[in-house]
Write an enzyme that holds these catalytic residues in place. Structure first.
Site, PDB file in Angstrom:
ATOM      1  N   ASP A  21       0.828  -1.211   0.000  1.00 35.88           N
ATOM      2  CA  ASP A  21       0.000   0.000   0.000  1.00 35.88           C
ATOM      3  C   ASP A  21       0.864   1.262   0.000  1.00 35.88           C
ATOM      4  O   ASP A  21       1.972   1.273   0.526  1.00 35.88           O
ATOM      5  CB  ASP A  21      -0.920  -0.017   1.244  1.00 35.88           C
ATOM      6  CG  ASP A  21      -2.094   0.930   1.106  1.00 35.88           C
ATOM      7  OD1 ASP A  21      -2.352   1.406  -0.021  1.00 35.88           O
ATOM      8  OD2 ASP A  21      -2.758   1.185   2.120  1.00 35.88           O
ATOM      9  N   ARG A  25       0.240   7.766  -2.610  1.00 35.22           N
ATOM     10  CA  ARG A  25       0.854   8.784  -1.755  1.00 35.22           C
ATOM     11  C   ARG A  25       2.319   9.011  -2.114  1.00 35.22           C
ATOM     12  O   ARG A  25       2.834  10.122  -2.073  1.00 35.22           O
ATOM     13  CB  ARG A  25       0.707   8.391  -0.276  1.00 35.22           C
ATOM     14  CG  ARG A  25      -0.657   8.754   0.299  1.00 35.22           C
ATOM     15  CD  ARG A  25      -0.957   8.011   1.560  1.00 35.22           C
ATOM     16  NE  ARG A  25      -1.328   6.621   1.284  1.00 35.22           N
ATOM     17  CZ  ARG A  25      -1.492   5.705   2.219  1.00 35.22           C
ATOM     18  NH1 ARG A  25      -1.279   6.009   3.476  1.00 35.22           N
ATOM     19  NH2 ARG A  25      -1.856   4.484   1.879  1.00 35.22           N
ATOM     20  N   HIS A  38       2.392   3.461  -9.046  1.00 35.45           N
ATOM     21  CA  HIS A  38       2.206   2.033  -9.368  1.00 35.45           C
ATOM     22  C   HIS A  38       3.400   1.519 -10.196  1.00 35.45           C
ATOM     23  O   HIS A  38       3.897   0.425  -9.974  1.00 35.45           O
ATOM     24  CB  HIS A  38       0.893   1.820 -10.131  1.00 35.45           C
ATOM     25  CG  HIS A  38      -0.326   2.209  -9.352  1.00 35.45           C
ATOM     26  ND1 HIS A  38      -0.495   1.848  -8.027  1.00 35.45           N
ATOM     27  CD2 HIS A  38      -1.426   2.936  -9.682  1.00 35.45           C
ATOM     28  CE1 HIS A  38      -1.663   2.344  -7.596  1.00 35.45           C
ATOM     29  NE2 HIS A  38      -2.232   3.002  -8.577  1.00 35.45           N
ATOM     30  N   SER A  66      -7.598  -5.383  -5.147  1.00 33.39           N
ATOM     31  CA  SER A  66      -8.708  -5.913  -4.350  1.00 33.39           C
ATOM     32  C   SER A  66     -10.032  -5.789  -5.104  1.00 33.39           C
ATOM     33  O   SER A  66     -10.134  -5.015  -6.074  1.00 33.39           O
ATOM     34  CB  SER A  66      -8.813  -5.156  -3.029  1.00 33.39           C
ATOM     35  OG  SER A  66      -9.367  -3.865  -3.241  1.00 33.39           O
ATOM     36  N   GLU A  68     -12.492  -4.285  -4.074  1.00 32.99           N
ATOM     37  CA  GLU A  68     -12.915  -2.891  -3.907  1.00 32.99           C
ATOM     38  C   GLU A  68     -12.151  -1.948  -4.838  1.00 32.99           C
ATOM     39  O   GLU A  68     -12.646  -0.862  -5.157  1.00 32.99           O
ATOM     40  CB  GLU A  68     -12.719  -2.451  -2.449  1.00 32.99           C
ATOM     41  CG  GLU A  68     -13.710  -3.058  -1.468  1.00 32.99           C
ATOM     42  CD  GLU A  68     -13.459  -4.534  -1.138  1.00 32.99           C
ATOM     43  OE1 GLU A  68     -12.313  -5.005  -1.318  1.00 32.99           O
ATOM     44  OE2 GLU A  68     -14.414  -5.219  -0.716  1.00 32.99           O
ATOM     45  N   ASN A  69     -10.968  -2.352  -5.290  1.00 35.49           N
ATOM     46  CA  ASN A  69     -10.183  -1.477  -6.168  1.00 35.49           C
ATOM     47  C   ASN A  69     -10.846  -1.270  -7.533  1.00 35.49           C
ATOM     48  O   ASN A  69     -10.519  -0.318  -8.249  1.00 35.49           O
ATOM     49  CB  ASN A  69      -8.752  -2.006  -6.355  1.00 35.49           C
ATOM     50  CG  ASN A  69      -7.875  -1.884  -5.126  1.00 35.49           C
ATOM     51  OD1 ASN A  69      -6.959  -2.677  -4.902  1.00 35.49           O
ATOM     52  ND2 ASN A  69      -8.127  -0.874  -4.293  1.00 35.49           N
ATOM     53  N   SER A 197      -8.253  -4.449   5.195  1.00 33.37           N
ATOM     54  CA  SER A 197      -8.789  -4.153   3.862  1.00 33.37           C
ATOM     55  C   SER A 197      -9.250  -5.412   3.110  1.00 33.37           C
ATOM     56  O   SER A 197      -8.954  -5.581   1.930  1.00 33.37           O
ATOM     57  CB  SER A 197      -7.765  -3.367   3.031  1.00 33.37           C
ATOM     58  OG  SER A 197      -7.442  -2.154   3.659  1.00 33.37           O
TER      59      SER A 197
HETATM   60  C1  IPE Z   1      -5.465  -2.617  -0.185  1.00 35.55           C
HETATM   61  O1  IPE Z   1      -5.084  -1.297  -0.406  1.00 35.55           O
HETATM   62  C2  IPE Z   1      -5.485  -3.373  -1.476  1.00 35.55           C
HETATM   63  C3  IPE Z   1      -4.184  -3.574  -2.119  1.00 35.55           C
HETATM   64  C4  IPE Z   1      -3.024  -3.250  -1.623  1.00 35.55           C
HETATM   65  C5  IPE Z   1      -4.236  -4.207  -3.397  1.00 35.55           C
HETATM   66  P1  IPE Z   1      -6.162  -0.136  -0.549  1.00 35.55           P
HETATM   67  O2  IPE Z   1      -5.425   1.134  -0.735  1.00 35.55           O
HETATM   68  O3  IPE Z   1      -7.148  -0.478  -1.588  1.00 35.55           O
HETATM   69  O4  IPE Z   1      -6.867  -0.187   0.882  1.00 35.55           O
HETATM   70  P2  IPE Z   1      -7.844   0.822   1.609  1.00 35.55           P
HETATM   71  O5  IPE Z   1      -9.001   1.040   0.699  1.00 35.55           O
HETATM   72  O6  IPE Z   1      -7.094   2.085   1.857  1.00 35.55           O
HETATM   73  O7  IPE Z   1      -8.208   0.128   2.881  1.00 35.55           O
HETATM   74  C1  IPE Z   2      -1.527   0.270  -3.356  1.00 36.82           C
HETATM   75  O1  IPE Z   2      -1.298   1.641  -3.388  1.00 36.82           O
HETATM   76  C2  IPE Z   2      -1.773  -0.306  -4.730  1.00 36.82           C
HETATM   77  C3  IPE Z   2      -3.139  -0.753  -4.989  1.00 36.82           C
HETATM   78  C4  IPE Z   2      -4.124  -0.719  -4.127  1.00 36.82           C
HETATM   79  C5  IPE Z   2      -3.414  -1.268  -6.309  1.00 36.82           C
HETATM   80  P1  IPE Z   2      -2.483   2.669  -3.435  1.00 36.82           P
HETATM   81  O2  IPE Z   2      -2.847   2.923  -4.862  1.00 36.82           O
HETATM   82  O3  IPE Z   2      -3.608   2.224  -2.583  1.00 36.82           O
HETATM   83  O4  IPE Z   2      -1.816   3.968  -2.834  1.00 36.82           O
HETATM   84  P2  IPE Z   2      -2.409   4.958  -1.751  1.00 36.82           P
HETATM   85  O5  IPE Z   2      -2.899   4.121  -0.604  1.00 36.82           O
HETATM   86  O6  IPE Z   2      -3.513   5.692  -2.408  1.00 36.82           O
HETATM   87  O7  IPE Z   2      -1.272   5.830  -1.366  1.00 36.82           O
HETATM   88 MG    MG Z   3      -4.020   2.457  -0.633  1.00 36.21          MG
END
Ligand code: IPE
Ligand code: IPE
Ligand code: MG
Length: 247
Positions: A21, A25, A38, A66, A68-69, A197
């Site tokens: 994660d 950011r 990414h 995920s 949810e993604n 998550s």
């Molecule tokens: C969790 O990260 C899923 C993955 C790392 C693939 P998210 O960034 O989606 O989690 P939340 O929504 O902040 O909990």
């Molecule tokens: C994790 O990083 C990667 C995925 C969930 C695919 P994020 O994209 O969630 O990055 P933040 O949490 O917004 O910084």
């Molecule tokens: Mg994230």
């Protein structure tokens, strides 16, 4: 490297799971777009896979996308899927060279055709590799996984092939996507978020959690060693008291 020397290779977790994660950011801090984060996450993946295999960890599960993604902006979802295809294509040879088997858990049918094809091809090419299993959680969520397990078990009961009273924890585990893997002993989450998550809800029942503020694109081998050293300093009691544990 002294941190590596601190890792007791006789007390390694068999299975390490990672919530990768903080890519967005990381990119924002650099003044870039989320997708830049990414793209820069791939080095961290490569380092973690390599370090885990070198140490002798048997299973490494990476939460890459995920359920949810899917609700993220469409352009980000598309970019992640494209990155997945190009990364698998680029890395398959290295996986083979390092004797690493690729597997996936999640609702793979929901992935775009190109992703699914690339994934299946890489899984087939690496199927007989034995050093470590790299398990990608894609379109995965713990609740999705438990729901599909319950459906399959209910179908067996409906067909009178299984009695409801005979359902055990082992049977439930066997219908999860991780059926042939041990539960992770260690879960690492980057970016400081203190939540699961929807990852491996069943399997994490007794997993040790290691949360670091580091953002995923900055994660390197030494950070895996740090997590392992922390894991090895813990007393895993599984509900018992200290005095009952045999070392
Ligand atoms: C969790 O990260 C899923 C993955 C790392 C693939 P998210 O960034 O989606 O989690 P939340 O929504 O902040 O909990
Ligand atoms: C994790 O990083 C990667 C995925 C969930 C695919 P994020 O994209 O969630 O990055 P933040 O949490 O917004 O910084
Ligand atoms: Mg994230």
């Amino acid at each position: 490297m002294d941190l590596l020397e601190k890792v007791d290779i006789n007390n390694l977790p068999k299975h390490v799971a990672v919530i990768m994660d903080g890519n967005g950011r990381w990119a924002k801090k650099k003044g870039g777009l989320r997708i830049f984060g990414h793209q820069n996450a791939i080095t961290a993946v490569r380092e973690t896979v390599e370090a885990a295999a070198e140490l002798g960890i048997q299973y490494l599960t990476l939460y890459a996308f995920s359920t949810e993604n899917w609700s993220r902006p469409q352009y980000e979802v598309n970019a992640l899927m494209q990155l997945l295809v190009s990364t698998i294509r680029k890395e398959t040879a290295t996986l083979t060279k390092n004797n690493i088997r690729l597997q996936a858990i999640g609702d793979i049918a929901s992935l775009p055709d190109a992703c699914r094809r690339e994934l299946f091809e890489a899984m087939e090419i690496t199927a007989s590799n034995t050093r470590m299993t790299l398990n990608l959680a894609l379109s995965y969520s713990g609740r999705w996984e438990i729901t599909q397990a319950v459906k399959q078990i209910a179908q067996l009961v409906e067909a009178q092939k299984l009695k409801a009273t005979d359902i055990t924890e082992t049977i439930i585990s066997n219908f999860l996507a991780t059926a042939n893997m041990p539960d992770p002993e260690l879960l690492i989450r980057t970016s400081g978020e203190q939540r699961i998550s929807n990852f491996l809800l069943w399997q994490l029942a007794y997993t040790e959690l290691y949360i670091t503020d580091l953002l995923w694109p900055d994660f390197r081998k030494k950070n895996l060693y740090e997590a392992l050293v922390s894991y090895q300093s813990r007393e895993r009691r599984f509900g018992k008291i200290s005095e009952q544990l045999t070392k």
